[in-house]
Design an enzyme around this catalytic site. Structure first.
Site, PDB file in Angstrom:
ATOM      1  N   ASP A  81      -2.950  -1.190   9.455  1.00  0.00           N
ATOM      2  CA  ASP A  81      -3.200  -1.216   8.051  1.00  0.00           C
ATOM      3  C   ASP A  81      -3.621  -2.654   7.344  1.00  0.00           C
ATOM      4  OD1 ASP A  81      -1.785   1.044   7.801  1.00  0.00           O
ATOM      5  OD2 ASP A  81       0.290   0.476   7.570  1.00  0.00           O
ATOM      6  N   LYS A  92       0.969  -1.045   0.028  1.00  0.00           N
ATOM      7  CA  LYS A  92       0.051  -0.076  -0.017  1.00  0.00           C
ATOM      8  C   LYS A  92       0.991   1.142  -0.116  1.00  0.00           C
ATOM      9  CE  LYS A  92       0.662   1.631   4.152  1.00  0.00           C
ATOM     10  NZ  LYS A  92       1.405   3.013   4.483  1.00  0.00           N
TER      11      LYS A  92
HETATM   12  P1  ATP Z   1       4.390   0.484   8.451  1.00  0.00           P
HETATM   13  O1  ATP Z   1       3.373  -0.644   8.328  1.00  0.00           O
HETATM   14  O2  ATP Z   1       4.572   0.586   9.864  1.00  0.00           O
HETATM   15  O3  ATP Z   1       4.361   1.420   7.579  1.00  0.00           O
HETATM   16  P2  ATP Z   1       6.506  -0.703   7.047  1.00  0.00           P
HETATM   17  O4  ATP Z   1       5.900  -0.892   5.776  1.00  0.00           O
HETATM   18  O5  ATP Z   1       7.352   0.365   7.283  1.00  0.00           O
HETATM   19  O6  ATP Z   1       5.685  -0.610   8.285  1.00  0.00           O
HETATM   20  P3  ATP Z   1       7.269  -3.448   7.262  1.00  0.00           P
HETATM   21  O7  ATP Z   1       7.924  -3.944   6.129  1.00  0.00           O
HETATM   22  O8  ATP Z   1       5.888  -3.826   7.650  1.00  0.00           O
HETATM   23  O9  ATP Z   1       7.536  -1.591   7.497  1.00  0.00           O
HETATM   24  O10 ATP Z   1       8.242  -3.857   8.535  1.00  0.00           O
HETATM   25  C1  ATP Z   1       8.294  -3.275   9.736  1.00  0.00           C
HETATM   26  C2  ATP Z   1       9.021  -4.181  10.744  1.00  0.00           C
HETATM   27  O11 ATP Z   1       8.421  -5.299  11.048  1.00  0.00           O
HETATM   28  C3  ATP Z   1      10.386  -4.705  10.287  1.00  0.00           C
HETATM   29  O12 ATP Z   1      11.420  -4.100  10.529  1.00  0.00           O
HETATM   30  C4  ATP Z   1      10.334  -6.327  10.794  1.00  0.00           C
HETATM   31  O13 ATP Z   1      11.485  -6.238  11.654  1.00  0.00           O
HETATM   32  C5  ATP Z   1       8.893  -6.423  11.319  1.00  0.00           C
HETATM   33  N1  ATP Z   1       8.124  -7.530  10.405  1.00  0.00           N
HETATM   34  C6  ATP Z   1       7.478  -8.618  11.467  1.00  0.00           C
HETATM   35  N2  ATP Z   1       7.043  -9.271  10.297  1.00  0.00           N
HETATM   36  C7  ATP Z   1       7.471  -8.988   9.232  1.00  0.00           C
HETATM   37  C8  ATP Z   1       7.015  -9.516   7.868  1.00  0.00           C
HETATM   38  N3  ATP Z   1       6.106 -10.536   7.728  1.00  0.00           N
HETATM   39  N4  ATP Z   1       7.214  -8.653   6.656  1.00  0.00           N
HETATM   40  C9  ATP Z   1       8.034  -7.609   6.988  1.00  0.00           C
HETATM   41  N5  ATP Z   1       8.655  -7.347   8.201  1.00  0.00           N
HETATM   42  C10 ATP Z   1       8.172  -7.741   9.445  1.00  0.00           C
END
Ligand code: ATP
Length: 306
Positions: free
Chosen positions: A145, A11
């Site tokens: 989200d 997203k």
């Molecule tokens: P947000 O939803 O807060 O915007 P983001 O897109 O910036 O998140 P994500 O890729 O969702 O970031 O990852 C955030 C943190 O969550 C990562 O640093 C990781 O350690 C942890 N995490 C836990 N499970 C997962 C997963 N299945 N995939 C990616 N990251 C994960």
């Protein structure tokens, strides 16, 4: 053993207004989400002993383990499977294999996306037959989200982002997505925003009518001028080089460009594939980002593939 696979998009936030820090540490937001066709896949294989495991791969052949994603109980996919098992009274376990395409800690909600795909895949592999309403309420418990990533499309999110209603959006949009080599922590970005806002009155968040009008028009040029993100100044404060990435994309003629969510991924709206190639080329040759891909949105949310 039965196996089910679900696919889930990333997203972006076309508009993201962040309210004042609440007493519980969270912030209310008012946002317009859109899904992009950068997909993770989650394969769920039932196991009889009640255990829940996860492996995360960065490649199609599933040879390379993804270094940046936790594989214990803090993986959001594991949390999703565990929560669904509790709610549905399931005693069967599951082995989850995630094929990761969505940038990690990139502001594109990859972890939440995997949680949404896990709910869909486990609902199938455990033959639960749960409806959307039950999955929605489990999703809302897991993270702000996750409900949007079950639905997909273009939607307005309020509360912490978990209360969603569809937005009327005409047409399809083409984006250039510039990723960074290193992620940003979402809590760190919110903390930086609080620091930057310490001496000003922060209003309650609202989605501007302008962005909804632009979406109804179906005009990328109109939408491009309406992209907003209150977290952008905090992301740039922590990672000043994001300003360079934005300047390069906009300087190359993108219709609009913003940091996606909490960053550090930057997204640029373009007219069409050729325009996307021009903007991509400028970004890639500027060396201000790690990787550049084109994507389209909106696309459906988490869906069963098999
Ligand atoms: P947000 O939803 O807060 O915007 P983001 O897109 O910036 O998140 P994500 O890729 O969702 O970031 O990852 C955030 C943190 O969550 C990562 O640093 C990781 O350690 C942890 N995490 C836990 N499970 C997962 C997963 N299945 N995939 C990616 N990251 C994960």
């Amino acid at each position: 053993m039965t196996t089910s696979t679900a696919r889930v998009p990333a997203k972006i936030n076309l508009a993201l207004a962040v309210g004042p820090r609440r007493d519980d540490g969270y912030h209310d937001v008012a946002t317009v989400f859109q899904t992009l066709d950068l997909h993770d896949e989650v394969r769920a294989t039932a196991r009889p002993d009640g255990q829940i495991t996860v492996r995360v791969h960065a490649d199609v052949d599933e040879q390379v383990e993804h270094a940046d994603v936790p594989t214990g109980d803090d993986n959001l996919a594991v949390r999703a499977a565990r929560r669904l098992a509790e709610v549905a009274g399931v005693e069967t376990g599951v082995d989850l294999v995630i094929r990761k395409v969505i940038p990690v800690a990139g502001g594109m909600a990859g972890g939440s996306a995997d949680a949404a795909a896990t709910l869909v895949a486990c609902n199938a592999v455990w033959k639960l037959g749960l409806g959307r309403d039950v999955l929605d309420s489990v999703a809302a418990d897991l993270g702000s989200d996750v409900p949007f990533l079950l639905h997909g499309g273009t939607a307005v999110g309020t509360g912490r982002g978990e209360r969603i209603s569809p937005a009327l959006a005409r047409g399809s949009y083409r984006w250039v997505v510039a990723t960074a080599a290193e992620g940003l922590s979402t809590p760190d970005v919110y903390a930086e925003l609080d620091r930057l806002n310490a001496h000003r009155e922060v209003p309650d968040p609202q989605v501007s009518e302008d962005v909804l009008t632009a979406l109804r028009s179906g005009s990328p040029a109109e939408l491009g001028t309406m992209l907003t993100n209150d977290l952008q100044k905090a992301a740039i404060s922590l990672r000043p080089e994001l300003r360079d990435t934005l300047d390069v994309g906009l300087g190359a003629g993108a219709l609009g460009g913003i940091v996606s969510g909490s960053g550090p991924t930057c997204v640029f709206l373009v007219h069409d594939e050729q325009h996307g190639l021009d903007v991509s080329f400028a970004l890639a040759s500027s060396l201000t980002c790690a990787d550049v891909v084109q994507a389209r949105g909106p696309v459906p949310g988490a869906r069963l593939l098999s």
